[in-house]
Write a protein that holds these residues in place. Structure first.
Motif, PDB file in Angstrom:
ATOM      1  N   LYS A 117       0.832  -1.203   0.000  1.00 38.61           N
ATOM      2  CA  LYS A 117       0.000   0.000   0.000  1.00 38.61           C
ATOM      3  C   LYS A 117       0.875   1.264   0.000  1.00 38.61           C
ATOM      4  N   GLU A 118       1.920   1.243   0.805  1.00 32.94           N
ATOM      5  CA  GLU A 118       2.824   2.413   0.835  1.00 32.94           C
ATOM      6  C   GLU A 118       3.478   2.621  -0.525  1.00 32.94           C
ATOM      7  N   PHE A 119       3.874   1.510  -1.144  1.00 35.84           N
ATOM      8  CA  PHE A 119       4.487   1.559  -2.469  1.00 35.84           C
ATOM      9  C   PHE A 119       3.533   2.210  -3.470  1.00 35.84           C
TER      10      PHE A 119
ATOM     11  N   GLN B 275       0.968   4.137  -2.896  1.00 32.41           N
ATOM     12  CA  GLN B 275       0.729   5.533  -2.587  1.00 32.41           C
ATOM     13  C   GLN B 275       1.896   6.406  -3.090  1.00 32.41           C
ATOM     14  N   ARG B 276       3.121   5.915  -2.793  1.00 27.63           N
ATOM     15  CA  ARG B 276       4.329   6.650  -3.178  1.00 27.63           C
ATOM     16  C   ARG B 276       4.400   6.855  -4.689  1.00 27.63           C
ATOM     17  N   HIS B 277       3.946   5.850  -5.460  1.00 25.29           N
ATOM     18  CA  HIS B 277       4.109   5.912  -6.911  1.00 25.29           C
ATOM     19  C   HIS B 277       2.800   6.195  -7.651  1.00 25.29           C
ATOM     20  N   ALA B 278       1.806   6.687  -6.919  1.00 23.59           N
ATOM     21  CA  ALA B 278       0.527   7.113  -7.517  1.00 23.59           C
ATOM     22  C   ALA B 278      -0.131   6.016  -8.351  1.00 23.59           C
TER      23      ALA B 278
ATOM     24  N   THR C  90       4.264   0.840 -11.825  1.00 21.67           N
ATOM     25  CA  THR C  90       4.781  -0.145 -10.861  1.00 21.67           C
ATOM     26  C   THR C  90       6.228  -0.522 -11.200  1.00 21.67           C
TER      27      THR C  90
ATOM     28  N   GLY D 265       8.347   2.402 -10.483  1.00 16.53           N
ATOM     29  CA  GLY D 265       8.461   2.565  -9.034  1.00 16.53           C
ATOM     30  C   GLY D 265       9.478   1.607  -8.437  1.00 16.53           C
TER      31      GLY D 265
ATOM     32  N   THR E 119      12.845   2.995  -9.286  1.00 14.03           N
ATOM     33  CA  THR E 119      13.105   4.183  -8.466  1.00 14.03           C
ATOM     34  C   THR E 119      13.518   3.769  -7.049  1.00 14.03           C
ATOM     35  N   ASP E 120      12.848   2.712  -6.533  1.00 14.86           N
ATOM     36  CA  ASP E 120      13.136   2.260  -5.165  1.00 14.86           C
ATOM     37  C   ASP E 120      14.375   1.360  -5.097  1.00 14.86           C
TER      38      ASP E 120
END
Ligand code: AMP
Ligand code: GLY
Length: 422
Positions: free
Chosen positions: A109-111, A113-116, A256, A259, A262-263
């Protein structure tokens, strides 16, 4: 080349079936496998969690590539283990950090949210935050969804219609209803729509979208009763139109994969998007770090291309250049289960009639065989019957003609797989 496949379910039988068709495959080993995978290669008695034994086996048997079926070894770091101890052998699957997309709902969920990435609104709470959580429930719209944070074999989700149910469920989860998995609970908004599964194979940069599918998770007809691993699946679901799939690629898949990069997560393997289509918009309800079961039993038959070059491209990181063709036929699968599943059920009942199947792929899940080759039930989900058709109705008719040809005591299957979408 020599390949080791980890796992022992219906998904792994379908994966083994596909690998074994490749002219590039010399020896296929399946650890630990089942009587069905034994028809595609050689089963080896190594547990999916025994990474040291897997590395030793790969060294001794000149294995060139490892493919991972289930989530367990991925979440526990099989990819990281091979990278450290046998880096010359690529493993198809994400490292433990990437597998957290499935291993922890809060992480996922955090992922998102972070990546819209579109998903239901949520908050998560631990035991220490119980009072805050209870207050949050009070002002939440109903119905609402409670999810155990950790791995709970697809069962850690409660859909609550009333505040009483939500409060009771929330407390029970924090008190260990799903063991450690529910020591953190995600509370999220309920989305009304139709579910589907989209799985991609990715090298971390580019991806191939595998044929979309829809699985049937509830035990009872009309989608009633307890959640299971999945009782059947169809591919393609007619509502997964080309326009919708383009939206999924733009709004869900691309952000995704970006993201993850990026992470700093080098994700190579299958990535499963559990989607809900609300109007024309896709929302992610879950990620899995592997193929689905029983989705694999309709997806692998619909991949026309040789799978091994695709795996090799993932390993090398040049998947963008790889060829990927799907089979235009539809496919359906119906799971034959032991009555009582997903609760307790009897095992050891003889299975007969496999030789009478026609135009049907038989994938084993919970079976064992004796010295004479006689098959017995050995699990909740016993077999999956997959059939092609020129369209879905024909694929479903072929499946249901074949369910009548196979028998075991306490056999149960849903008679309504696919009916809602054709
Ligand atoms: P999950 O384990 O997250 O896939 O959830 C299991 C099942 O619960 C899903 O297949 C959905 O049917 C349902 N579900 C999960 N989250 C939601 C949601 N936010 N809204 C509606 N249904 C949901
Ligand atoms: N069939 C759902 C899953 O594999 O997670």
């Amino acid at each position: 080349m020599n390949i080791l496949l980890l796992g022992s379910g219906g998904r792994e039988h379908a994966m083994a079936w596909k690998i074994a068709q490749s002219p590039l495959c010399k020896y296929l080993y399946i650890a630990p496998g089942n009587p069905g995978t034994a028809e595609c290669g050689q089963n080896v008695p190594i547990a999916v969690r025994d990474f040291n034994a897997q590395v030793d086996f790969c060294r001794e048997n000149k294995v060139d590539l490892v493919v991972v079926g289930p989530e367990d070894p991925l979440v526990l770091g099989v990819v990281d283990h091979f990278a450290e101890h046998l880096p010359t052998v690529p493993v198809i699957g994400p490292p433990a950090e990437g597998a957290q997309l499935e291993g922890s709902k809060a992480f996922a969920k955090e992922f998102m949210q972070r990546h819209a990435i579109p998903t239901a609104a949520y908050r998560s709470f631990t035991v220490a935050e119980k009072a805050e959580g209870l207050a949050y429930l009070q002002q939440h719209d109903l119905p609402l969804v409670l999810k155990a944070d950790g791995l709970a074999a697809g069962k850690g989700v409660l859909i609550c219609q009333t505040l009483e149910e939500a409060t009771e469920g929330f407390i029970a989860m924090l008190d260990g209803m799903f063991g450690d998995a529910s020591s953190r609970v995600v509370v999220e908004a309920f989305l009304e729509g139709i579910e589907l599964t989209v799985i991609v194979l990715t090298d971390g940069q580019s991806w191939k979208v595998l044929p979309p599918s829809k699985d049937y998770k509830r035990i009872g007809e009309g989608d009633t009763g307890l959640n299971t691993g999945g009782m059947g699946a169809v591919s393609p679901p007619p509502f997964a139109t080309p326009a919708f799939m383009t939206t999924v690629e733009e709004q869900v898949i691309a952000p995704t994969i970006k993201g993850l990069r990026t992470d700093g997560i080098a994700y190579k393997g299958f990535l499963y998007f559990g989607l809900i289509k609300v109007g024309d918009a896709p929302f992610v309800i879950e990620y899995n770090c592997r193929m689905g079961d029983p989705e694999t039993q309709v997806i692998m038959p619909r991949i026309f291309s040789d799978i091994i070059p695709l795996y090799l491209s993932v390993a090398r990181g040049d998947l963008a250049e790889a060829e990927f063709e799907t089979d235009p036929r539809a496919a359906a699968t119906v799971v034959l289960a032991s009555s009582g599943y997903p609760g307790s059920f009897e095992k050891g009942l003889e299975i007969t009639g496999c030789e009478h199947l026609e135009d049907c792929m038989l994938f084993h899940a919970g079976t064992v065989s004796d010295d004479q080759g006689i098959l017995y039930t050995n699990g909740g989900r016993v077999l999956a019957l997959s059939c092609y058709g020129t369209d879905l109705p024909e694929a479903l008719r072929n499946c249901y003609t074949n369910t009548a040809r196979i028998y075991f005591g306490n056999r149960y299957f849903r008679r309504d797989i696919g009916w809602d979408v054709v």
